[in-house]
Scaffold this motif. Structure first.
Motif, PDB file in Angstrom:
ATOM      1  N   PRO A 107      19.189  46.488  46.458  1.00 38.07           N
ATOM      2  CA  PRO A 107      18.912  46.157  47.852  1.00 38.07           C
ATOM      3  C   PRO A 107      20.014  46.524  48.835  1.00 38.07           C
ATOM      4  O   PRO A 107      19.729  46.876  49.967  1.00 38.07           O
ATOM      5  CB  PRO A 107      18.678  44.653  47.832  1.00 38.07           C
ATOM      6  N   PHE A 108      21.285  46.445  48.425  1.00 35.62           N
ATOM      7  CA  PHE A 108      22.370  46.701  49.358  1.00 35.62           C
ATOM      8  C   PHE A 108      23.264  47.834  48.898  1.00 35.62           C
ATOM      9  O   PHE A 108      24.453  47.841  49.183  1.00 35.62           O
ATOM     10  CB  PHE A 108      23.205  45.431  49.561  1.00 35.62           C
ATOM     11  N   THR A 144      26.331  43.509  54.251  1.00 38.76           N
ATOM     12  CA  THR A 144      25.390  42.737  53.449  1.00 38.76           C
ATOM     13  C   THR A 144      25.160  41.362  54.069  1.00 38.76           C
ATOM     14  O   THR A 144      24.020  40.902  54.162  1.00 38.76           O
ATOM     15  CB  THR A 144      25.924  42.576  52.008  1.00 38.76           C
ATOM     16  N   ILE A 169      23.092  41.854  57.330  1.00 43.20           N
ATOM     17  CA  ILE A 169      21.684  42.136  57.004  1.00 43.20           C
ATOM     18  C   ILE A 169      21.003  40.874  56.479  1.00 43.20           C
ATOM     19  O   ILE A 169      19.879  40.546  56.872  1.00 43.20           O
ATOM     20  CB  ILE A 169      21.582  43.284  55.986  1.00 43.20           C
ATOM     21  N   GLY A 170      21.693  40.139  55.600  1.00 42.24           N
ATOM     22  CA  GLY A 170      21.132  38.890  55.078  1.00 42.24           C
ATOM     23  C   GLY A 170      20.887  37.874  56.170  1.00 42.24           C
ATOM     24  O   GLY A 170      19.853  37.205  56.192  1.00 42.24           O
ATOM     25  N   ALA A 222      17.900  39.049  58.301  1.00 40.29           N
ATOM     26  CA  ALA A 222      16.658  38.908  57.538  1.00 40.29           C
ATOM     27  C   ALA A 222      16.265  37.437  57.410  1.00 40.29           C
ATOM     28  O   ALA A 222      15.093  37.085  57.569  1.00 40.29           O
ATOM     29  CB  ALA A 222      16.810  39.539  56.162  1.00 40.29           C
ATOM     30  N   ALA A 242      16.481  39.692  49.831  1.00 39.05           N
ATOM     31  CA  ALA A 242      16.642  41.134  49.637  1.00 39.05           C
ATOM     32  C   ALA A 242      16.375  41.524  48.197  1.00 39.05           C
ATOM     33  O   ALA A 242      15.720  42.539  47.921  1.00 39.05           O
ATOM     34  CB  ALA A 242      18.037  41.576  50.053  1.00 39.05           C
ATOM     35  N   SER A 298      13.212  43.713  47.253  1.00 42.85           N
ATOM     36  CA  SER A 298      13.469  44.971  46.559  1.00 42.85           C
ATOM     37  C   SER A 298      12.637  45.061  45.287  1.00 42.85           C
ATOM     38  O   SER A 298      12.000  46.072  45.014  1.00 42.85           O
ATOM     39  CB  SER A 298      14.960  45.062  46.245  1.00 42.85           C
ATOM     40  N   ALA A 321      16.758  48.221  54.956  1.00 40.37           N
ATOM     41  CA  ALA A 321      17.348  47.068  54.276  1.00 40.37           C
ATOM     42  C   ALA A 321      16.910  45.770  54.940  1.00 40.37           C
ATOM     43  O   ALA A 321      16.576  44.795  54.262  1.00 40.37           O
ATOM     44  CB  ALA A 321      18.868  47.181  54.271  1.00 40.37           C
ATOM     45  N   ALA A 340      14.567  43.050  53.069  1.00 40.93           N
ATOM     46  CA  ALA A 340      15.152  41.718  52.916  1.00 40.93           C
ATOM     47  C   ALA A 340      14.319  40.667  53.637  1.00 40.93           C
ATOM     48  O   ALA A 340      14.155  39.552  53.137  1.00 40.93           O
ATOM     49  CB  ALA A 340      16.582  41.704  53.436  1.00 40.93           C
ATOM     50  N   THR A 341      13.778  41.017  54.788  1.00 42.20           N
ATOM     51  CA  THR A 341      12.950  40.067  55.540  1.00 42.20           C
ATOM     52  C   THR A 341      11.661  39.762  54.786  1.00 42.20           C
ATOM     53  O   THR A 341      11.243  38.602  54.699  1.00 42.20           O
ATOM     54  CB  THR A 341      12.636  40.604  56.947  1.00 42.20           C
TER      55      THR A 341
END
Length: 87
Positions: free
Chosen positions: A3-4, A12, A15-16, A19, A45, A49, A66, A70-71
């Motif tokens: 995922p990352f 990361t 993005i986390g 998301a 994520a 993924s 990403a 992740a969302t």
């Protein structure tokens, strides 16, 4: 697919967080704060993924891909959490 892959720890976490926040907006009633959102987003994520790969769906590469993946995973995670909260 990881995922990352190619993202650093700061990316990361960003993005986390995004998301997790987006998933919290979609699944009403789930606000865990900034740390909780990051955790939900990062775990999401991995779920997203795995799930999207099993379904043969590619959401794109880079930051946007990403965040989308992740969302989706975070939404699935929040729906599962919601099932256990109601029981």
């Amino acid at each position: 697919m990881e995922p990352f892959a190619g993202f650093g720890i700061i990316a990361t976490l960003i993005i986390g967080g995004v998301a997790g926040w987006l998933a919290g907006l979609v699944v009403r009633g789930f606000g865990f704060g900034i740390i909780g959102n990051i955790i939900v987003g990062v775990i999401g994520a991995f779920i997203g993924s795995w799930l999207l790969a099993k379904l043969g769906i590619f959401v794109g590469a880079g930051w946007i891909g990403a965040i989308v993946g992740a969302t989706i995973g975070a939404i699935v995670l929040l729906l599962i959490i919601g099932l256990f909260r109601r029981v």
